[in-house]
Design an enzyme around this catalytic site. Structure first.
Site, mmCIF file in Angstrom:
data_model
loop_
_atom_site.group_PDB
_atom_site.id
_atom_site.type_symbol
_atom_site.label_atom_id
_atom_site.label_comp_id
_atom_site.label_asym_id
_atom_site.label_seq_id
_atom_site.Cartn_x
_atom_site.Cartn_y
_atom_site.Cartn_z
ATOM 1 C CD GLU A 16 20.339 12.024 -13.910
ATOM 2 O OE1 GLU A 16 20.385 11.130 -13.173
ATOM 3 O OE2 GLU A 16 19.280 12.506 -13.815
ATOM 4 C CB CYS A 53 10.963 8.857 0.431
ATOM 5 S SG CYS A 53 11.377 7.217 1.203
ATOM 6 C CB CYS A 91 5.759 8.255 6.346
ATOM 7 S SG CYS A 91 7.353 7.901 6.369
ATOM 8 C CB CYS A 134 4.636 9.880 1.534
ATOM 9 S SG CYS A 134 5.302 8.422 0.351
ATOM 10 C CB CYS A 161 4.997 2.724 2.412
ATOM 11 S SG CYS A 161 6.907 2.903 2.900
HETATM 12 S S1 SF4 Z 1 5.788 6.386 3.234
HETATM 13 FE FE1 SF4 Z 1 7.226 4.944 2.785
HETATM 14 S S2 SF4 Z 1 7.853 5.882 0.594
HETATM 15 FE FE2 SF4 Z 1 6.747 7.545 1.431
HETATM 16 S S3 SF4 Z 1 8.246 8.721 2.770
HETATM 17 FE FE3 SF4 Z 1 7.502 7.027 4.168
HETATM 18 S S4 SF4 Z 1 9.035 5.924 3.995
HETATM 19 FE FE4 SF4 Z 1 9.289 6.803 2.055
#
Ligand code: SF4
Length: 381
Positions: free
Chosen positions: A38, A193, A200, A203, A209
């Site tokens: 980390e 992201c 997106c 995602c 989102c």
């Molecule tokens: S949908 Fe939202 S959380 Fe997912 S990659 Fe796109 S911006 Fe990021």
């Protein structure tokens, strides 16, 4: 399923198939191994960290090994990773773990946060990833995902924005599976992201989102407001002795490039003021070499800007042909005469730019002091 449970569930399910599972610090997860990873990963890319991490773990497999090492040795292992305060704090914290926690990292958030270099997010990551304790985290990746998903405006360096993000992170972190959830959030931020061009379409949380609905995910998180940084100036001295080489010194433990090896630095007006240069050289038991009964003036090798988060440092590199001053007493930091070859310890950041000049300077002293230097490597400011 509540909204937060469905959020965590979607992220964990995605990571099960698409997350990262083979990183070195994901094997044999102990608090120590997670901690070192980390800290190394702060402001540093995974691909850069891996060889450093593996070398560190090979040479310091346990907290007690790190505590027993010298600071110099630890900084040499850190050399090239940057942000050396991280290495110094790791070392200090390891010694505290040996003295106060039976040679291991403590198991509570408060005790971890009392150690140097460990903030709330790092402590949460150590305890969740190693021991599956339920603690929220908020590293750069998680900040980005949460800011986008919930449409949190503003720069996260501002307390109010940061508090909102912490609150969201707390709400989403599951009680029973914080290890998988936190790892999944880091993976999501690192792989889908991403800072630019987030993916997106694939995602797992795209339906809810806010940033995606707005069509401008890259506007989150808000950028740091720009301000003009002050400019400071300094000199780095290539004190070149025909017989002994170039003088290097270890910087004091605190301050910029603390504990690292560098050319001597001075803010004195040594470039144009010979008396001042003489006084500065006296600290090293040195004086300028003379030619035709006149002291050889310093030779400007290079000038460039090194930028820190809170100021610019304009550095002029001056080569000075020196020799031992009779009856002089050296009164300076710990140092060595360098003749090329291995650097004596961790290298101060600007030295990477200057190192080729040192080699040229070392070679040049055998040609003749203050001969014009030709074929110098080009250095970009
Ligand atoms: S949908 Fe939202 S959380 Fe997912 S990659 Fe796109 S911006 Fe990021």
């Amino acid at each position: 399923m509540t909204q937060s449970h469905s959020f965590a569930h979607a992220v964990i399910t995605w990571a099960h198939d698409a997350g990262r599972h083979d990183l070195p610090w994901q094997q044999n997860r102990t608090r120590y191994r997670v901690w070192v990873s980390e800290i190394m990963l702060q402001q540093t890319q995974v691909a850069t960290v891996i060889p450093y991490y593996e070398r560190f773990m090979r040479d310091y497999p346990k907290v007690s090994d790190l505590a027993a090492a010298s600071m110099d040795d630890v900084l040499a292992h850190w050399s090239g990773l940057g942000y050396y305060a991280r290495g110094r704090n790791l070392h200090k914290a390891a010694r505290l773990c040996v003295d106060e926690h039976n040679g291991d990292l403590p198991v509570t958030l408060d005790a971890l946060m009392a150690l140097p270099g460990i903030g709330r997010s790092t402590a949460g990551a150590i305890l969740s990833l190693a021991d599956n304790q339920s603690h929220p985290i908020l590293d750069g990746n998680v900040k980005r995902v949460l800011a986008r998903h919930y449409g949190v405006d503003g720069f996260p360096g501002k307390a109010q924005v940061l508090n909102t993000l912490w609150q969201l992170s707390e709400e989403q972190t599951p009680v029973n599976n914080a290890r998988d959830y936190n790892q999944a959030m880091m993976d999501l931020g690192a792989t889908l992201c991403t800072r630019s061009k987030p993916q997106c379409l694939i995602c797992p949380i795209n339906r809810t989102c806010v940033a995606r609905q707005e069509g401008t995910p890259e506007k989150y998180p808000g950028k740091k407001p720009k301000k003009d940084l002050p400019v400071k100036t300094t000199h780095l001295l290539v004190l070149c002795d025909r017989a002994r080489g170039v003088w290097l010194e270890q910087r004091p433990p605190s301050g910029i490039w603390g504990g690292l090896w560098s050319l001597p630095e001075t803010t004195d007006a040594v470039a144009d003021d010979h008396k001042q240069l003489t006084r500065t050289l006296q600290k090293y038991g040195l004086r300028c070499v003379s030619k035709n009964r006149k002291p050889v003036p310093p030779n400007k090798l290079n000038a460039f800007r090194h930028t820190f988060s809170h100021y610019h440092l304009d550095i002029t590199v001056l080569e000075v042909a020196v020799e031992a001053a009779p009856r002089a007493v050296m009164d300076c930091q710990q140092g060595v005469w360098y003749n090329g070859g291995q650097w004596p310890g961790g290298m101060a950041a600007p030295m990477k730019k200057i190192e080729p000049l040192l080699i040229a300077s070392l070679n040049n002293r055998f040609i003749g002091i203050n001969e014009p230097i030709t074929n110098l490597p080009e250095i970009t400011p």
